[in-house]
Design a protein around this motif. Sequence first.
Motif, PDB file in Angstrom:
ATOM      1  N   GLY A 285      -1.877 -36.160  16.680  1.00 50.21           N
ATOM      2  CA  GLY A 285      -0.756 -36.372  15.777  1.00 50.21           C
ATOM      3  C   GLY A 285       0.575 -36.053  16.428  1.00 50.21           C
ATOM      4  N   PRO A 286       1.593 -36.901  16.244  1.00 44.67           N
ATOM      5  CA  PRO A 286       2.943 -36.632  16.758  1.00 44.67           C
ATOM      6  C   PRO A 286       3.687 -35.693  15.816  1.00 44.67           C
ATOM      7  CG  PRO A 286       2.910 -38.749  15.669  1.00 44.67           C
ATOM      8  CD  PRO A 286       1.509 -38.205  15.570  1.00 44.67           C
ATOM      9  N   SER A 287       3.516 -34.413  16.015  1.00 44.40           N
ATOM     10  CA  SER A 287       4.010 -33.422  15.057  1.00 44.40           C
ATOM     11  C   SER A 287       5.510 -33.512  14.825  1.00 44.40           C
ATOM     12  CB  SER A 287       3.638 -32.022  15.541  1.00 44.40           C
ATOM     13  OG  SER A 287       2.256 -31.940  15.822  1.00 44.40           O
ATOM     14  N   ASP A 288       6.261 -33.937  15.844  1.00 41.65           N
ATOM     15  CA  ASP A 288       7.704 -34.047  15.690  1.00 41.65           C
ATOM     16  C   ASP A 288       8.096 -35.275  14.870  1.00 41.65           C
ATOM     17  OD1 ASP A 288       6.720 -35.696  17.654  1.00 41.65           O
ATOM     18  OD2 ASP A 288       8.415 -35.440  19.023  1.00 41.65           O
ATOM     19  N   ALA A 289       7.320 -36.343  14.948  1.00 43.62           N
ATOM     20  CA  ALA A 289       7.677 -37.592  14.282  1.00 43.62           C
ATOM     21  C   ALA A 289       7.223 -37.650  12.834  1.00 43.62           C
ATOM     22  CB  ALA A 289       7.104 -38.786  15.052  1.00 43.62           C
ATOM     23  N   ASN A 290       6.022 -37.132  12.547  1.00 41.05           N
ATOM     24  CA  ASN A 290       5.505 -37.258  11.175  1.00 41.05           C
ATOM     25  C   ASN A 290       5.042 -35.923  10.571  1.00 41.05           C
ATOM     26  OD1 ASN A 290       3.022 -36.782  12.403  1.00 41.05           O
ATOM     27  ND2 ASN A 290       2.148 -38.776  11.926  1.00 41.05           N
ATOM     28  N   GLU A 291       5.320 -34.824  11.283  1.00 39.70           N
ATOM     29  CA  GLU A 291       4.959 -33.474  10.822  1.00 39.70           C
ATOM     30  C   GLU A 291       3.455 -33.315  10.616  1.00 39.70           C
ATOM     31  OE1 GLU A 291       7.338 -31.764   7.728  1.00 39.70           O
ATOM     32  OE2 GLU A 291       9.216 -32.248   8.722  1.00 39.70           O
ATOM     33  N   SER A 292       2.671 -34.017  11.431  1.00 37.57           N
ATOM     34  CA  SER A 292       1.219 -33.827  11.414  1.00 37.57           C
ATOM     35  C   SER A 292       0.871 -32.493  12.061  1.00 37.57           C
ATOM     36  CB  SER A 292       0.535 -34.980  12.152  1.00 37.57           C
ATOM     37  OG  SER A 292       1.100 -35.143  13.440  1.00 37.57           O
ATOM     38  N   SER A 293      -0.326 -32.002  11.765  1.00 41.95           N
ATOM     39  CA  SER A 293      -0.796 -30.737  12.322  1.00 41.95           C
ATOM     40  C   SER A 293      -2.043 -30.978  13.158  1.00 41.95           C
ATOM     41  CB  SER A 293      -1.109 -29.741  11.200  1.00 41.95           C
ATOM     42  OG  SER A 293      -1.740 -28.586  11.727  1.00 41.95           O
ATOM     43  N   ASN A 294      -2.038 -30.445  14.371  1.00 42.47           N
ATOM     44  CA  ASN A 294      -3.198 -30.530  15.255  1.00 42.47           C
ATOM     45  C   ASN A 294      -3.906 -29.183  15.422  1.00 42.47           C
ATOM     46  OD1 ASN A 294      -2.837 -33.341  15.989  1.00 42.47           O
ATOM     47  ND2 ASN A 294      -1.046 -32.669  17.166  1.00 42.47           N
ATOM     48  N   LEU A 295      -3.529 -28.204  14.627  1.00 41.61           N
ATOM     49  CA  LEU A 295      -4.119 -26.867  14.748  1.00 41.61           C
ATOM     50  C   LEU A 295      -5.647 -26.913  14.604  1.00 41.61           C
ATOM     51  CD1 LEU A 295      -1.530 -24.845  12.652  1.00 41.61           C
ATOM     52  CD2 LEU A 295      -1.683 -25.032  15.135  1.00 41.61           C
ATOM     53  N   PRO A 296      -6.362 -26.072  15.331  1.00 38.53           N
ATOM     54  CA  PRO A 296      -5.896 -24.979  16.191  1.00 38.53           C
ATOM     55  C   PRO A 296      -5.555 -25.414  17.613  1.00 38.53           C
ATOM     56  CG  PRO A 296      -8.268 -24.990  16.159  1.00 38.53           C
ATOM     57  CD  PRO A 296      -7.840 -26.107  15.239  1.00 38.53           C
ATOM     58  N   LEU A 297      -5.390 -26.696  17.817  1.00 38.07           N
ATOM     59  CA  LEU A 297      -5.143 -27.215  19.155  1.00 38.07           C
ATOM     60  C   LEU A 297      -3.666 -27.086  19.518  1.00 38.07           C
ATOM     61  CD1 LEU A 297      -7.164 -30.547  18.774  1.00 38.07           C
ATOM     62  CD2 LEU A 297      -8.029 -28.290  19.454  1.00 38.07           C
ATOM     63  N   SER A 298      -3.406 -26.834  20.790  1.00 42.55           N
ATOM     64  CA  SER A 298      -2.044 -26.888  21.304  1.00 42.55           C
ATOM     65  C   SER A 298      -1.681 -28.330  21.626  1.00 42.55           C
ATOM     66  CB  SER A 298      -1.912 -26.038  22.572  1.00 42.55           C
ATOM     67  OG  SER A 298      -1.773 -24.678  22.275  1.00 42.55           O
ATOM     68  N   GLY A 299      -0.377 -28.611  21.635  1.00 47.47           N
ATOM     69  CA  GLY A 299       0.079 -29.916  22.062  1.00 47.47           C
ATOM     70  C   GLY A 299       0.161 -30.920  20.943  1.00 47.47           C
ATOM     71  N   THR A 300       0.535 -32.125  21.325  1.00 42.96           N
ATOM     72  CA  THR A 300       0.789 -33.193  20.367  1.00 42.96           C
ATOM     73  C   THR A 300       0.614 -34.539  21.054  1.00 42.96           C
ATOM     74  OG1 THR A 300       2.429 -34.027  18.781  1.00 42.96           O
ATOM     75  CG2 THR A 300       3.277 -33.184  20.835  1.00 42.96           C
ATOM     76  N   LYS A 301       0.793 -35.601  20.321  1.00 41.47           N
ATOM     77  CA  LYS A 301       0.708 -36.940  20.889  1.00 41.47           C
ATOM     78  C   LYS A 301       1.527 -37.033  22.171  1.00 41.47           C
ATOM     79  CE  LYS A 301       1.911 -41.764  19.810  1.00 41.47           C
ATOM     80  NZ  LYS A 301       2.401 -42.692  18.773  1.00 41.47           N
ATOM     81  N   ALA A 302       1.012 -37.775  23.141  1.00 40.51           N
ATOM     82  CA  ALA A 302       1.699 -38.099  24.396  1.00 40.51           C
ATOM     83  C   ALA A 302       1.554 -37.030  25.469  1.00 40.51           C
ATOM     84  CB  ALA A 302       3.177 -38.431  24.169  1.00 40.51           C
ATOM     85  N   ASN A 303       0.756 -35.959  25.239  1.00 42.58           N
ATOM     86  CA  ASN A 303       0.476 -35.035  26.329  1.00 42.58           C
ATOM     87  C   ASN A 303      -1.014 -34.742  26.385  1.00 42.58           C
ATOM     88  OD1 ASN A 303      -0.144 -32.369  24.907  1.00 42.58           O
ATOM     89  ND2 ASN A 303       1.865 -32.842  24.056  1.00 42.58           N
ATOM     90  N   HIS A 304      -1.440 -34.102  27.455  1.00 44.44           N
ATOM     91  CA  HIS A 304      -2.863 -33.934  27.737  1.00 44.44           C
ATOM     92  C   HIS A 304      -3.431 -32.588  27.328  1.00 44.44           C
ATOM     93  CE1 HIS A 304      -1.987 -37.195  30.917  1.00 44.44           C
ATOM     94  NE2 HIS A 304      -2.524 -37.747  29.853  1.00 44.44           N
ATOM     95  N   LEU A 305      -2.668 -31.799  26.586  1.00 47.28           N
ATOM     96  CA  LEU A 305      -3.275 -30.663  25.923  1.00 47.28           C
ATOM     97  C   LEU A 305      -4.209 -31.199  24.847  1.00 47.28           C
ATOM     98  CD1 LEU A 305      -0.142 -28.340  25.622  1.00 47.28           C
ATOM     99  CD2 LEU A 305      -2.013 -28.174  27.288  1.00 47.28           C
ATOM    100  N   GLU A 306      -5.083 -30.338  24.341  1.00 53.22           N
ATOM    101  CA  GLU A 306      -6.110 -30.799  23.403  1.00 53.22           C
ATOM    102  C   GLU A 306      -5.509 -31.508  22.184  1.00 53.22           C
ATOM    103  OE1 GLU A 306      -9.960 -30.064  23.745  1.00 53.22           O
ATOM    104  OE2 GLU A 306      -8.864 -30.492  25.601  1.00 53.22           O
ATOM    105  N   GLY A 307      -4.348 -31.058  21.730  1.00 55.29           N
ATOM    106  CA  GLY A 307      -3.726 -31.676  20.566  1.00 55.29           C
ATOM    107  C   GLY A 307      -3.281 -33.102  20.772  1.00 55.29           C
TER     108      GLY A 307
END
Length: 462
Positions: A285-307
Amino acid sequence: MKWSRRVFLFFASFTMLFSGWAQDKPNIVFILSDDAGYADFGFHGSKEFKTPELDKFAKNAVRFSQAYVSAAVCGPSRAGLLTGKYQQKFGFEENNVPGLMSKNGLTGDDMGLPLDQKTIADYLKEQGYRTALFGKWHQGNADRFHPTKRGFDEFYGFRGGARSYMPFGADNELTRNEDRLERGFGGFQEHEGYLTEELADEAIAFIERNQKNPFFVYLAFNAVHTPMEAKEEDLKKVKGLSGKRKTLAAMTIAMDRACGKVLDRIKALGLDKNTLIVFTNDNGGPSDANESSNLPLSGTKANHLEGGIRVPFLMSWPGKLKPNTVYENPISTLDLLPTFVTAAGGDVNAIDGLDGVDLLPYLQGKKQGRPHETLYWKKEARGAIRHNDWKLVRFPDRPAELYNIKEDISETNDLASKYPQKVRELYQMLFNWELTLERPLWQLERRFEGLAAKRMDSYRKH
């Protein structure tokens, strides 16, 4: 006369045999959401988002706790799942099409899923399936990349990466041609209702028309991708949230309801016992664009962290897969093609270059171990490798980081300084894999790499 009767009986028997063979093949329904947060589903424990239909489906399905996509953004992720191959192998680097590209390489409508790559739909057509795509394509805007030229018999959706959920008209102006809603090839036809619901209705109509023969439905919702547009009646159902997150919750309600409508219709038609169904999401989920939550994962759409790369994933096939179970080993959306083609009676050993594997033997206990010991990700200088439970993340602006994913799902404890030999080992494995790839056919303008780094740092847990 006797000869004519024998001929008649032969063809009648052949027809009955073919009909029985066709009906033994499972129908396949693949539902893909867009930009949903890992934590924004009831079956993943969300208390804020209501997904009763998917929660019900999860109780009748296998839930995968470590499902990955092959890219952290929409277009390349879809290129990987459609082909069963790491998309970098054919130059589809982790950049969407079209976009703000460097002047080096392909640009504009020349960008798309290369024509020498076959899709899931191509292979399933060879097995006698009727195939259809409803929703988002995002594999090239030019006519030569059109879904109906890439294995799909029917298409109702749009060629681009995002569009309004509301009908275009006087109060909602169309600004890009790829946002136009299209039926078949070039039959542009604007919808009347909320698009998420319209796509589900179209999928149901296709299933009803083709229920006597095996079919493949790829229902590619644009929900819950931006723009943030929800039905007023769904917004009223959301309590305790505000802003984009409230809108996202309402959009999720509509998508969940649409999924339930499709699943209920499959059951009402008596097709559920011979239908293989998968639900997943295209990236984190792109947390900055749509305020989605990827918890407990770090990171967000467009990077290679688990989130950015780990996604919800459900699979159901009554009588073949045990319901209400959890599969713990890492899998990839690259596995969809070989799993579907094998279930349909095809021979994936005859397909060159596949990186995905058939998941069914692992789920049925016929094969032990992990479907994948190693998974890879790459976008220009950035990259990642997961080998068993170790994960290395490579950056262009800082030293590589090392995590034990089994012990540290949130990637909060960087072990690179403690295990330098493991860093070197995984770094070399990632490099050796990169040596097998094609040069990117297009690249995003360099300035976006800086934005990606800032985005990642904003949504880390440490």
